[in-house]
Scaffold this active site. Structure first.
Site, PDB file in Angstrom:
ATOM      1  N   ARG A 129      34.100 -34.872 -58.988  1.00 32.98           N
ATOM      2  CA  ARG A 129      35.362 -35.282 -59.619  1.00 32.98           C
ATOM      3  C   ARG A 129      35.183 -36.613 -60.358  1.00 32.98           C
ATOM      4  NH1 ARG A 129      40.088 -33.973 -62.011  1.00 32.98           N
ATOM      5  NH2 ARG A 129      41.734 -35.458 -61.527  1.00 32.98           N
TER       6      ARG A 129
ATOM      7  N   ALA B 191      38.212 -22.773 -22.243  1.00 30.91           N
ATOM      8  CA  ALA B 191      38.809 -22.762 -23.591  1.00 30.91           C
ATOM      9  C   ALA B 191      38.817 -24.167 -24.181  1.00 30.91           C
ATOM     10  CB  ALA B 191      40.219 -22.206 -23.518  1.00 30.91           C
TER      11      ALA B 191
ATOM     12  N   PHE C 164      52.650 -38.157 -14.713  1.00 31.07           N
ATOM     13  CA  PHE C 164      53.168 -36.922 -15.309  1.00 31.07           C
ATOM     14  C   PHE C 164      54.682 -36.806 -15.146  1.00 31.07           C
ATOM     15  CE2 PHE C 164      48.759 -35.959 -14.918  1.00 31.07           C
ATOM     16  CZ  PHE C 164      48.474 -35.048 -15.915  1.00 31.07           C
TER      17      PHE C 164
ATOM     18  N   GLU D 205      46.410 -25.663 -25.661  1.00 30.59           N
ATOM     19  CA  GLU D 205      45.360 -25.964 -24.660  1.00 30.59           C
ATOM     20  C   GLU D 205      45.498 -27.378 -24.107  1.00 30.59           C
ATOM     21  OE1 GLU D 205      43.600 -24.081 -23.078  1.00 30.59           O
ATOM     22  OE2 GLU D 205      43.874 -22.261 -24.242  1.00 30.59           O
TER      23      GLU D 205
END
Ligand SMILES: Cc1cc2nc3c(=O)[nH]c(=O)nc-3n(C[C@H](O)[C@H](O)[C@H](O)COP(=O)(O)OP(=O)(O)OC[C@H]3O[C@@H](n4cnc5c(N)ncnc54)[C@H](O)[C@@H]3O)c2cc1C
Length: 167
Positions: free
Chosen positions: A51, A25, A166, A146
């Site tokens: 523009r 993923a 961590f 994810e």
């Protein structure tokens, strides 16, 4: 009692199986956000050429051209990163940490491109008449799901230093 799950993840004995799905993923995100960034860049380029302000298209101003150059460079760098990761994946050599780096880097790039494009479109940038705000909104989600930007950063940091930050 152990429930046979051979039909769902054949040959899988540990968490390595489900975690490999996350790698897939996240690898997809590496590519997907390049498409979002490219859409934002193209919308900004087209808008800047049409523009008119101070009697000229806003694309003729140096500040706008700098934004367009930054966006184009970001999109192309992101594309090359995704392409290289794809080559490593095809060769069966890609690592989880490389996917972390790719997800982190390309989402950051796409988020920045979307923000720059939004500015080029002025007030029109916050409407849904153009694709930029839709992509920008979606990219905020991708920044978190994810694997958040922070956790992928720690994953890369651990790979570089051998030290886990961590916890
Ligand atoms: C649109 C969307 C769709 C989602 N879809 C799914 C889905 O289909 N399935 C699913 O399981 N989840 C899904 N999620 C959840 C997503 O995976 C979590 O939101 C994400 O993992 C962060 O968890 P959290 O929101 O609890 O934030 P927290 O874990 O509370 O984190 C909050 C902040 O602290 C940071 N942080 C946490 N720990 C550390 C640390 N050790 N060091 C430094 N910073 C840290 C985080 O990076 C984040 O910035 C989805 C989220 C969104 C926004």
């Amino acid at each position: 009692m152990r429930v046979p799950d051979a039909n769902r993840l054949p040959g899988v004995q540990s968490l390595r199986g489900p975690l490999s799905c996350l790698n897939e993923a996240r690898y997809g995100i590496v590519w997907g956000v390049v498409g979002a960034a490219r859409s934002c860049f193209e919308a900004a380029l087209e808008y800047s050429l049409t523009r008119q302000q101070f009697g000229k298209p806003i694309a003729s101003f140096q500040l706008t051209q700098a934004k367009l150059a930054d966006m184009a460079a970001g999109v192309n760098q992101g594309y090359l990163l995704a392409l290289r990761l794809g080559q490593l994946k095809d060769a069966g050599e890609i690592t989880t940490e490389q996917i972390s780096m790719g997800k982190r880097q390309n989402v950051r790039m796409a988020r920045e491109v979307a923000a720059t494009a939004r500015g080029v479109l002025g007030a029109n940038g916050v409407t849904l008449e153009y694709p930029v705000m839709r992509h920008a909104n979606n990219l905020e989600s991708v920044f978190t799901y994810e694997g958040t930007d922070e956790i992928h950063t720690l994953s890369v940091g651990k790979a570089l230093t051998g030290i886990s930050a961590f916890t």
